[in-house]
Scaffold this motif. Structure first.
Motif, PDB file in Angstrom:
ATOM      1  N   ASP A 303       0.860  -1.192   0.000  1.00 57.57           N
ATOM      2  CA  ASP A 303       0.000   0.000   0.000  1.00 57.57           C
ATOM      3  C   ASP A 303       0.894   1.239   0.000  1.00 57.57           C
ATOM      4  N   THR A 304       0.360   2.336  -0.529  1.00 52.22           N
ATOM      5  CA  THR A 304       1.186   3.528  -0.741  1.00 52.22           C
ATOM      6  C   THR A 304       0.999   4.577   0.353  1.00 52.22           C
ATOM      7  N   VAL A 305       1.883   5.563   0.317  1.00 44.34           N
ATOM      8  CA  VAL A 305       1.785   6.713   1.219  1.00 44.34           C
ATOM      9  C   VAL A 305       0.445   7.408   1.042  1.00 44.34           C
ATOM     10  N   ALA A 306       0.003   7.571  -0.194  1.00 45.95           N
ATOM     11  CA  ALA A 306      -1.276   8.236  -0.458  1.00 45.95           C
ATOM     12  C   ALA A 306      -2.429   7.490   0.219  1.00 45.95           C
ATOM     13  N   GLN A 307      -2.422   6.158   0.150  1.00 46.87           N
ATOM     14  CA  GLN A 307      -3.467   5.365   0.801  1.00 46.87           C
ATOM     15  C   GLN A 307      -3.394   5.500   2.323  1.00 46.87           C
ATOM     16  N   ALA A 308      -2.184   5.526   2.834  1.00 50.08           N
ATOM     17  CA  ALA A 308      -2.018   5.666   4.288  1.00 50.08           C
ATOM     18  C   ALA A 308      -2.552   7.008   4.770  1.00 50.08           C
ATOM     19  N   LEU A 309      -2.218   8.082   4.049  1.00 49.65           N
ATOM     20  CA  LEU A 309      -2.687   9.404   4.456  1.00 49.65           C
ATOM     21  C   LEU A 309      -4.206   9.507   4.363  1.00 49.65           C
ATOM     22  N   ALA A 310      -4.796   8.835   3.391  1.00 44.79           N
ATOM     23  CA  ALA A 310      -6.256   8.834   3.291  1.00 44.79           C
ATOM     24  C   ALA A 310      -6.884   8.172   4.514  1.00 44.79           C
ATOM     25  N   HIS A 311      -6.254   7.119   5.022  1.00 42.97           N
ATOM     26  CA  HIS A 311      -6.777   6.438   6.208  1.00 42.97           C
ATOM     27  C   HIS A 311      -6.646   7.300   7.461  1.00 42.97           C
ATOM     28  N   VAL A 312      -5.511   7.955   7.649  1.00 45.13           N
ATOM     29  CA  VAL A 312      -5.321   8.717   8.886  1.00 45.13           C
ATOM     30  C   VAL A 312      -6.121  10.020   8.880  1.00 45.13           C
ATOM     31  N   ARG A 313      -6.648  10.414   7.719  1.00 46.02           N
ATOM     32  CA  ARG A 313      -7.485  11.617   7.658  1.00 46.02           C
ATOM     33  C   ARG A 313      -8.902  11.362   8.159  1.00 46.02           C
ATOM     34  N   ARG A 314      -9.273  10.127   8.358  1.00 48.40           N
ATOM     35  CA  ARG A 314     -10.650   9.821   8.763  1.00 48.40           C
ATOM     36  C   ARG A 314     -11.020  10.575  10.034  1.00 48.40           C
ATOM     37  N   ILE A 315     -12.155  11.223   9.985  1.00 50.85           N
ATOM     38  CA  ILE A 315     -12.550  12.110  11.090  1.00 50.85           C
ATOM     39  C   ILE A 315     -12.794  11.339  12.376  1.00 50.85           C
ATOM     40  N   GLU A 316     -13.223  10.073  12.265  1.00 51.57           N
ATOM     41  CA  GLU A 316     -13.542   9.307  13.475  1.00 51.57           C
ATOM     42  C   GLU A 316     -12.305   8.747  14.167  1.00 51.57           C
ATOM     43  N   LEU A 317     -11.145   8.884  13.534  1.00 55.38           N
ATOM     44  CA  LEU A 317      -9.915   8.354  14.109  1.00 55.38           C
ATOM     45  C   LEU A 317      -9.358   9.337  15.125  1.00 55.38           C
ATOM     46  N   ASN A 318      -9.079   8.856  16.349  1.00 54.54           N
ATOM     47  CA  ASN A 318      -8.547   9.795  17.341  1.00 54.54           C
ATOM     48  C   ASN A 318      -7.085  10.134  17.042  1.00 54.54           C
ATOM     49  N   VAL A 319      -6.614  11.219  17.608  1.00 52.72           N
ATOM     50  CA  VAL A 319      -5.298  11.770  17.251  1.00 52.72           C
ATOM     51  C   VAL A 319      -4.157  10.779  17.497  1.00 52.72           C
ATOM     52  N   PRO A 320      -4.061  10.123  18.665  1.00 53.54           N
ATOM     53  CA  PRO A 320      -2.929   9.197  18.868  1.00 53.54           C
ATOM     54  C   PRO A 320      -2.879   8.084  17.821  1.00 53.54           C
ATOM     55  N   LEU A 321      -4.041   7.523  17.450  1.00 51.80           N
ATOM     56  CA  LEU A 321      -4.040   6.447  16.464  1.00 51.80           C
ATOM     57  C   LEU A 321      -3.670   6.954  15.070  1.00 51.80           C
ATOM     58  N   ALA A 322      -3.911   8.228  14.805  1.00 47.81           N
ATOM     59  CA  ALA A 322      -3.613   8.791  13.480  1.00 47.81           C
ATOM     60  C   ALA A 322      -2.132   9.083  13.280  1.00 47.81           C
ATOM     61  N   THR A 323      -1.310   8.896  14.307  1.00 51.28           N
ATOM     62  CA  THR A 323       0.111   9.225  14.179  1.00 51.28           C
ATOM     63  C   THR A 323       0.942   8.076  13.628  1.00 51.28           C
ATOM     64  N   ALA A 324       0.346   6.889  13.465  1.00 50.81           N
ATOM     65  CA  ALA A 324       1.130   5.740  13.012  1.00 50.81           C
ATOM     66  C   ALA A 324       0.264   4.791  12.189  1.00 50.81           C
ATOM     67  N   VAL A 325       0.890   4.188  11.173  1.00 48.39           N
ATOM     68  CA  VAL A 325       0.256   3.132  10.382  1.00 48.39           C
ATOM     69  C   VAL A 325       1.065   1.860  10.623  1.00 48.39           C
ATOM     70  N   TYR A 326       0.386   0.780  10.993  1.00 50.39           N
ATOM     71  CA  TYR A 326       1.058  -0.485  11.264  1.00 50.39           C
ATOM     72  C   TYR A 326       1.020  -1.349  10.005  1.00 50.39           C
ATOM     73  N   VAL A 327       2.178  -1.757   9.562  1.00 51.63           N
ATOM     74  CA  VAL A 327       2.308  -2.492   8.306  1.00 51.63           C
ATOM     75  C   VAL A 327       2.389  -3.987   8.619  1.00 51.63           C
ATOM     76  N   CYS A 328       1.484  -4.755   8.013  1.00 49.72           N
ATOM     77  CA  CYS A 328       1.373  -6.176   8.316  1.00 49.72           C
ATOM     78  C   CYS A 328       1.093  -6.980   7.045  1.00 49.72           C
ATOM     79  N   ARG A 329       1.377  -8.273   7.125  1.00 51.87           N
ATOM     80  CA  ARG A 329       0.926  -9.189   6.089  1.00 51.87           C
ATOM     81  C   ARG A 329      -0.578  -9.428   6.274  1.00 51.87           C
ATOM     82  N   PRO A 330      -1.306  -9.700   5.173  1.00 52.24           N
ATOM     83  CA  PRO A 330      -2.733 -10.036   5.322  1.00 52.24           C
ATOM     84  C   PRO A 330      -2.906 -11.280   6.187  1.00 52.24           C
ATOM     85  N   PRO A 331      -4.040 -11.400   6.895  1.00 52.90           N
ATOM     86  CA  PRO A 331      -5.181 -10.478   6.897  1.00 52.90           C
ATOM     87  C   PRO A 331      -4.870  -9.202   7.677  1.00 52.90           C
TER      88      PRO A 331
END
Length: 435
Positions: A303-331
């Motif tokens: 997944d790309t930086v653009a996709q990550a930034l789209a996720h952290v922009r979600r209004i329902e996401l609280n500020v601490p959770l929006a500071t990091a994206v955890y990268v994992c293998r599926p699922p």
């Protein structure tokens, strides 16, 4: 009071900015304090003003020099002691809005939608009139007022019992107009308002809030208030509210209930929402597993930086959770596939939008095990200057994330919301006077 308004309506004062004579904002009006006496007028003795730090203080009307054009001007001499309601006092917005009264002319019942305050002399205000809607207001869970019946303004003695009628408890009082007065408040601030209400009024306000808004407010209330409000809801509605809460907050609340009641509510929840809550309840409260949320931002390495930034922009996401994206293998739903690393927001903002997350992960910080203690979690957050940390199982699958706000909630004393601050703002030595 030269040039100021001589009549205002209390509900329109809610949220009004309060300024000192130099034009600096002191805070915002949250309620109006009055005294309901068997004889004589209803005197308005002061305002409850929220100052920075969400502290609510009492500003006597003798300190108010002007109310006009959506602002309140004070002398600037404000005592910063936290407001505590006395037995002889009535919070006009919290306690009188939405009351059902009997009109003295015999035309039936009406609902109070606003309160007319008049300046009878300089800095001397009385509650003189009631803005009412004929007929009772339908009570509902949506918080929306379905208007019906004509509106009118009547004097206080235009209702049966006059002042005594207003002072007597309303057995079936709604909260639609009260919530309308505080519509702009964030959940944290609305929780502060609700915390100051009587248990009866808290239940009425909870009944008028929709499920999502009530869930947001419950997450900000002290545990005792949470349990009281949730226990007062019917089973299906309580389950729906729990579904709207963050899983970790829902688990914390359910852990305060008797085991039988908690199990009954989880059985009423949607299984998909109940499952992460059950997982969290399996951990001790003061461990990484008990502290974590199961809903961090999780993406794949391609997944790309653009996709990550789209996720952290979600209004329902609280500020601490929006500071990091955890990268994992599926699922990518917790518990995920193998945890690979963390992409921090600051790094995301510096990289081209098309960059895969697998190229900019931070692998230097060890994730937490679910059984690690609160002290260990706190040390690691402090050591790496982070606001969130991943939690993984023994096989390296991401279970969730611990955020700094959850750690603070467990480190602070239970009564931290009510604790007095040692430092007072503004001039000192001013006694809080009530007429």
């Amino acid at each position: 009071m030269t040039g100021s308004t001589t009549r205002v309506f209390a509900a329109r004062l809610a949220g009004t900015s309060v300024f000192d004579p130099q034009g600096d904002q002191v805070g915002r009006v949250r309620d109006v304090v009055g005294t309901l006496r068997p004889r004589g007028p209803v005197r308005v003795i002061g305002l409850v003003v929220e100052v920075p730090g969400r502290r609510r203080v009492f500003v006597p009307m003798t300190r108010v020099t002007s109310i006009d054009a959506g602002q309140v001007i004070t002398t600037g001499l404000v005592n910063m002691r936290r407001f505590e309601q006395r037995g002889t006092e009535t919070l006009l917005l919290a306690e009188l809005l939405d009351r059902t009264v009997e009109l003295a002319d015999g035309s039936g019942e009406a609902t109070i939608e606003d309160l007319g305050l008049d300046a009878v002399r300089a800095r001397d205000w009385h509650l003189t009139r009631l803005f009412v809607r004929r007929g009772t207001t339908p009570r509902g869970l949506s918080g929306r007022l379905r208007r019906r019946g004509e509106t009118m303004t009547v004097p206080v003695d235009g209702v049966v019992g006059g002042v005594l009628g207003l002072a007597s408890p309303d057995l079936d009082q709604g909260a639609t107009n009260l919530l309308a007065a505080f519509e702009e408040l964030k959940p944290t601030d609305l929780a502060e308002v609700i915390h100051e209400l009587t248990p009866k009024r808290r239940r009425e306000v909870a009944a008028a809030l929709d499920d999502e808004r009530l869930a947001d407010v419950l997450e900000e209330l002290p545990e005792d208030d949470q349990v009281e409000i949730l226990s007062g809801l019917e089973g299906d509605r309580a389950a729906h509210v729990l579904e709207e809460m963050q899983p970790d907050d829902a688990a914390d609340l359910l852990s305060e209930l008797p085991a039988e009641q908690a199990e009954r509510l989880m059985a009423l929840m949607d299984p998909e929402d109940a499952e992460p809550v059950r997982r969290l309840l399996a951990y001790d409260d003061y461990t990484a597993g008990g502290l974590m949320t199961t809903d961090p931002v999780v993406l794949a390495p391609d997944d790309t930086v653009a996709q990550a930034l789209a996720h952290v922009r979600r209004i329902e996401l609280n500020v601490p959770l929006a500071t990091a994206v955890y990268v994992c293998r599926p699922p990518l739903e917790t518990p995920t596939g193998r945890f690979l690393g963390t992409a921090h927001l600051q790094r995301l903002l510096r990289e081209p939008p098309q960059t895969p997350l697998g190229q900019l992960m931070d692998n230097d910080i060890d994730p937490l095990a679910p059984e690690e203690s609160l002290q260990a979690v706190t040390r690691q957050l402090a050591a790496y200057n982070l606001v969130s940390l991943p939690v993984v199982d023994e096989d390296g699958h991401l279970l969730g994330a611990v955020t700094a706000d959850d750690v603070l909630d467990h480190l602070l004393p239970e009564d931290w919301r009510d604790a007095e601050e040692e430092v007072f703002e503004g001039p000192t030595g001013q006694e809080r006077t009530r007429g």
